[in-house]
Structure formats: C-alpha cells, structure tokens
Scaffold this motif. Structure first.
Motif, short mmCIF file in Angstrom:
data_model
loop_
_atom_site.label_atom_id
_atom_site.label_comp_id
_atom_site.label_asym_id
_atom_site.label_seq_id
_atom_site.Cartn_x
_atom_site.Cartn_y
_atom_site.Cartn_z
N SER A 104 0.81 -1.23 0.00
CA SER A 104 0.00 0.00 0.00
C SER A 104 0.84 1.27 0.00
CB SER A 104 -0.93 0.00 1.21
OG SER A 104 -0.19 -0.09 2.42
N VAL A 105 2.08 1.19 0.46
CA VAL A 105 2.93 2.38 0.53
C VAL A 105 4.15 2.28 -0.38
CG1 VAL A 105 2.19 2.96 2.88
CG2 VAL A 105 4.19 1.50 2.53
N ALA A 106 4.30 1.15 -1.06
CA ALA A 106 5.52 0.90 -1.83
C ALA A 106 5.72 1.90 -2.97
CB ALA A 106 5.49 -0.53 -2.38
N GLN A 107 4.66 2.19 -3.74
CA GLN A 107 4.83 3.09 -4.88
C GLN A 107 5.19 4.50 -4.43
OE1 GLN A 107 4.53 2.22 -8.41
NE2 GLN A 107 5.72 4.11 -8.31
N GLU A 108 4.55 4.97 -3.37
CA GLU A 108 4.86 6.31 -2.86
C GLU A 108 6.33 6.40 -2.44
OE1 GLU A 108 3.99 9.05 1.09
OE2 GLU A 108 2.68 7.34 0.65
N LEU A 109 6.80 5.39 -1.73
CA LEU A 109 8.19 5.41 -1.27
C LEU A 109 9.15 5.23 -2.44
CD1 LEU A 109 7.76 3.36 2.00
CD2 LEU A 109 8.44 5.76 1.82
N CYS A 110 8.76 4.42 -3.40
CA CYS A 110 9.57 4.25 -4.60
C CYS A 110 9.71 5.58 -5.33
CB CYS A 110 8.95 3.19 -5.50
SG CYS A 110 9.89 2.84 -7.01
N ASP A 111 8.62 6.32 -5.45
CA ASP A 111 8.65 7.63 -6.11
C ASP A 111 9.58 8.59 -5.37
OD1 ASP A 111 6.83 6.68 -7.95
OD2 ASP A 111 5.09 7.64 -7.00
N ARG A 112 9.55 8.54 -4.05
CA ARG A 112 10.43 9.42 -3.27
C ARG A 112 11.89 9.04 -3.47
NH1 ARG A 112 8.36 9.72 2.81
NH2 ARG A 112 10.23 11.07 2.94
N LEU A 113 12.17 7.76 -3.55
CA LEU A 113 13.55 7.31 -3.79
C LEU A 113 14.04 7.82 -5.15
CD1 LEU A 113 13.35 3.61 -2.53
CD2 LEU A 113 14.67 5.46 -1.49
N VAL A 114 13.21 7.67 -6.16
CA VAL A 114 13.59 8.11 -7.50
C VAL A 114 13.80 9.62 -7.53
CG1 VAL A 114 12.81 8.31 -9.89
CG2 VAL A 114 12.44 6.17 -8.64
N ALA A 115 12.90 10.36 -6.89
CA ALA A 115 13.03 11.82 -6.85
C ALA A 115 14.29 12.25 -6.11
CB ALA A 115 11.80 12.43 -6.18
N ALA A 116 14.74 11.40 -5.17
CA ALA A 116 15.96 11.71 -4.42
C ALA A 116 17.22 11.29 -5.16
CB ALA A 116 15.91 11.01 -3.06
N GLY A 117 17.06 10.74 -6.36
CA GLY A 117 18.21 10.40 -7.18
C GLY A 117 18.65 8.95 -7.12
#
Length: 228
Positions: free
Chosen positions: A164-177
């Motif tokens: 349920s939270v994986a995509q949101e955290l994945c997006d944050r990781l990608v945005a962080a480089g």
C-alpha cells in the motif's frame, strides 16, 4: 593475461541471463579461492556452477575471457574481472526502507560487506521502531528519508514495505536520485526508464517450486498413457 580485459577496459553489453550466471560463477570462484585453488578448467568451473562448459565459455566471452587452452583460468584474476563487470568494485551504499522482520534480517546480514555492499541506513514509519538500534545502525524516520539519503550518500535502496505504501516510497527514492532499487513489496512498481528495478516475489517463487515438486512426484506413465 591474454584474453581478459585489463582493469578499466569497457565490457560489452552482457545479456541478463548471462549476468545472472556470472554471479554464480563468482560464488564458485570465491569458494575456490577459499580452498587455495589457483587455477580451474572451464569444465571444473562449469560443474561447480551447475552449467555446461560451452555455456560458461560463452558467458565469459562477454568479458573477453577465453582462458588458456590446457591451463584453464587464473581463479583470482577471473574473480576480479567478473567483479568489475558486475560493478562490485564500486562503492555501493544501500538504504533499507522498512525495519520489519525482513528489513532487520537484511540489515544484519554480514555477507553484504564482503560482496561490496554497505548498508548505510534503515528506515521505518513506526515511531515505536524509530531510534532503535539494529546492529550498528539506528532506525531513521521515513519522514527524514531524503535528508538521510543525502547525508549517507546512498546510491542503492531496498524496499521492504507493505504494498500500500511501496509506490509512494519508490517515487520518493527516484526523486531523491536513487536509480537502483530492489523491491520485496508484493506489488508491481512503476519507475522511469533510467531506473533499474528488481523485484523479489517470494510467493511466486514458492508457486514455481510447488509446480516442480508436484511434477517430480507424478508417476512417469509414458507419452501414450498420459495421452489417454
């Protein structure tokens, strides 16, 4: 040594299946080094890796390595060349997001360091878990993800979180480089084309294992009997 690229030479594109087998060859070579063996034939290395020797020679040809006929491979040198091809001589600093049972087990696994991976951060959203010590790490709040990633110079991440939270955290990781992510989350994640995402789905692997186990238990009735 003839046939092998010197350190720093570019390596041709290696097919994914060959990359997967290179990791197996590397494990076999590490075992040989531990036993003090300096040279190994392609047949011996293939047998240790569970493949046939033509396949092994084909895989190693992507490194420019053909060994020496009648002499075989220099174990230490080949170990080094495969490590270079796999990127294991680089500085990989890994963050684990999710400090549950799996995340803690991964954070505490000592084998990562010897393979070139340093666990530099561990995150969780549960305030009862944040601040706890897991080995030499202190669990950071996931709210501080970007700040900690920058401070620890993280360049690889492991997602060990609910779907349920994986995509949101994945997006944050990608945005962080972060462009290299290993996911244990039970969902399909969407990432940009430049991001390398690997998924470990234990339930799928168990289902495949169950299929093969079932097949092994079936009586061999022959082609005619099976068709009836």
């Amino acid at each position: 040594m003839p046939g092998l690229h010197p350190v720093g030479d570019p390596v041709r594109h290696i097919p994914p299946a060959s990359v997967a087998r290179l990791t197996i060859y590397l494990r076999a070579l590490n075992t040989l080094l531990g036993e003090g063996i300096e040279r190994v034939s392609s047949e011996e290395l293939a047998d240790a890796a569970g493949v046939n020797s033509p396949m092994l020679r084909k895989d190693l040809s992507y490194l420019g390595s053909y060994g020496t006929r009648g002499v075989g491979y220099d174990v230490q040198y080949l170990n080094r060349q495969i490590s270079i091809a796999l990127g294991l001589t680089l500085d990989w600093r890994v963050a684990i997001i999710g400090a549950g049972n799996l995340g803690r087990a991964l954070a505490g696994y000592s084998g990562f360091v010897s393979r070139g991976f340093e666990i530099v951060a561990l995150f969780d959203a549960d305030q009862l878990v944040v601040g706890a010590e897991v080995g030499y790490l202190r669990v950071s709040a996931v709210d501080d993800l970007e700040t900690v990633l920058e401070r620890t110079r993280t360049n690889m991440a492991v997602l060990s979180v609910p779907g349920s939270v994986a995509q949101e955290l994945c997006d944050r990781l990608v945005a962080a480089g972060i462009s290299s992510i290993l996911s244990f989350a039970p969902v399909v994640l969407q990432v940009p084309s430049h991001v390398q995402l690997r998924k470990v789905d234990m339930s799928t692997e168990l289902q495949i294992l169950a299929y093969h186990a079932q097949r092994a238990q079936e009586p061999d009735l022959g082609p005619i009997s099976r068709a009836q």
